[in-house]
Design a protein around this motif. Structure first.
Motif, PDB file in Angstrom:
ATOM      1  N   ASP A  13       0.831  -1.196   0.000  1.00 43.18           N
ATOM      2  CA  ASP A  13       0.000   0.000   0.000  1.00 43.18           C
ATOM      3  C   ASP A  13       0.871   1.254   0.000  1.00 43.18           C
ATOM      4  O   ASP A  13       0.588   2.218  -0.706  1.00 43.18           O
ATOM      5  N   ARG A  18      -2.449   3.649  -2.933  1.00 36.14           N
ATOM      6  CA  ARG A  18      -3.851   3.479  -3.294  1.00 36.14           C
ATOM      7  C   ARG A  18      -4.731   4.306  -2.369  1.00 36.14           C
ATOM      8  O   ARG A  18      -4.389   4.554  -1.229  1.00 36.14           O
ATOM      9  N   GLU A  19      -5.901   4.727  -2.905  1.00 36.78           N
ATOM     10  CA  GLU A  19      -6.809   5.517  -2.084  1.00 36.78           C
ATOM     11  C   GLU A  19      -7.385   4.712  -0.938  1.00 36.78           C
ATOM     12  O   GLU A  19      -7.424   5.152   0.184  1.00 36.78           O
ATOM     13  N   LYS A  20      -7.888   3.536  -1.219  1.00 35.98           N
ATOM     14  CA  LYS A  20      -8.487   2.712  -0.174  1.00 35.98           C
ATOM     15  C   LYS A  20      -7.957   1.295  -0.304  1.00 35.98           C
ATOM     16  O   LYS A  20      -8.085   0.672  -1.340  1.00 35.98           O
ATOM     17  N   THR A  21      -7.377   0.826   0.765  1.00 43.14           N
ATOM     18  CA  THR A  21      -6.804  -0.499   0.764  1.00 43.14           C
ATOM     19  C   THR A  21      -7.634  -1.413   1.648  1.00 43.14           C
ATOM     20  O   THR A  21      -8.110  -1.013   2.696  1.00 43.14           O
ATOM     21  N   VAL A  22      -7.794  -2.626   1.206  1.00 40.87           N
ATOM     22  CA  VAL A  22      -8.469  -3.637   2.010  1.00 40.87           C
ATOM     23  C   VAL A  22      -7.386  -4.557   2.547  1.00 40.87           C
ATOM     24  O   VAL A  22      -6.610  -5.117   1.778  1.00 40.87           O
ATOM     25  N   TYR A  23      -7.326  -4.687   3.859  1.00 40.90           N
ATOM     26  CA  TYR A  23      -6.316  -5.525   4.485  1.00 40.90           C
ATOM     27  C   TYR A  23      -6.928  -6.853   4.920  1.00 40.90           C
ATOM     28  O   TYR A  23      -8.112  -6.942   5.196  1.00 40.90           O
ATOM     29  N   THR A  51     -14.584   1.344  10.919  1.00 39.61           N
ATOM     30  CA  THR A  51     -15.211   2.082   9.818  1.00 39.61           C
ATOM     31  C   THR A  51     -15.877   3.368  10.283  1.00 39.61           C
ATOM     32  O   THR A  51     -16.534   4.034   9.494  1.00 39.61           O
TER      33      THR A  51
END
Length: 66
Positions: A13, A18-23, A51
């Protein structure tokens, strides 16, 4: 190892910006069905906390506080 996966995703990341990363990893419905009700509740609480919109905390000096 899950911690190593998260570390790798954080490093990727940082490089990709990236704007929004999913971990983490995706949980399939089958895997979720193996969880106990308590674990599902804990996951929901964790999701709710992570969130929440960012809140700014303001610290002010209270001259009457002793």
């Amino acid at each position: 190892n899950y911690a190593a996966l998260i570390e790798q995703q954080i490093n990727e990341d940082k490089q990709n910006l990236r704007e929004k990363t999913v971990y983490g990893i995706q949980l399939t419905e089958e895997k979720l069905n193996d969880f106990r009700d308590e674990q599902i509740g804990q996951l929901k609480e964790l999701m709710d906390e992570t969130t929440k919109p960012n809140k700014k905390i303001t610290v002010s000096k209270d001259s009457e506080h002793k």
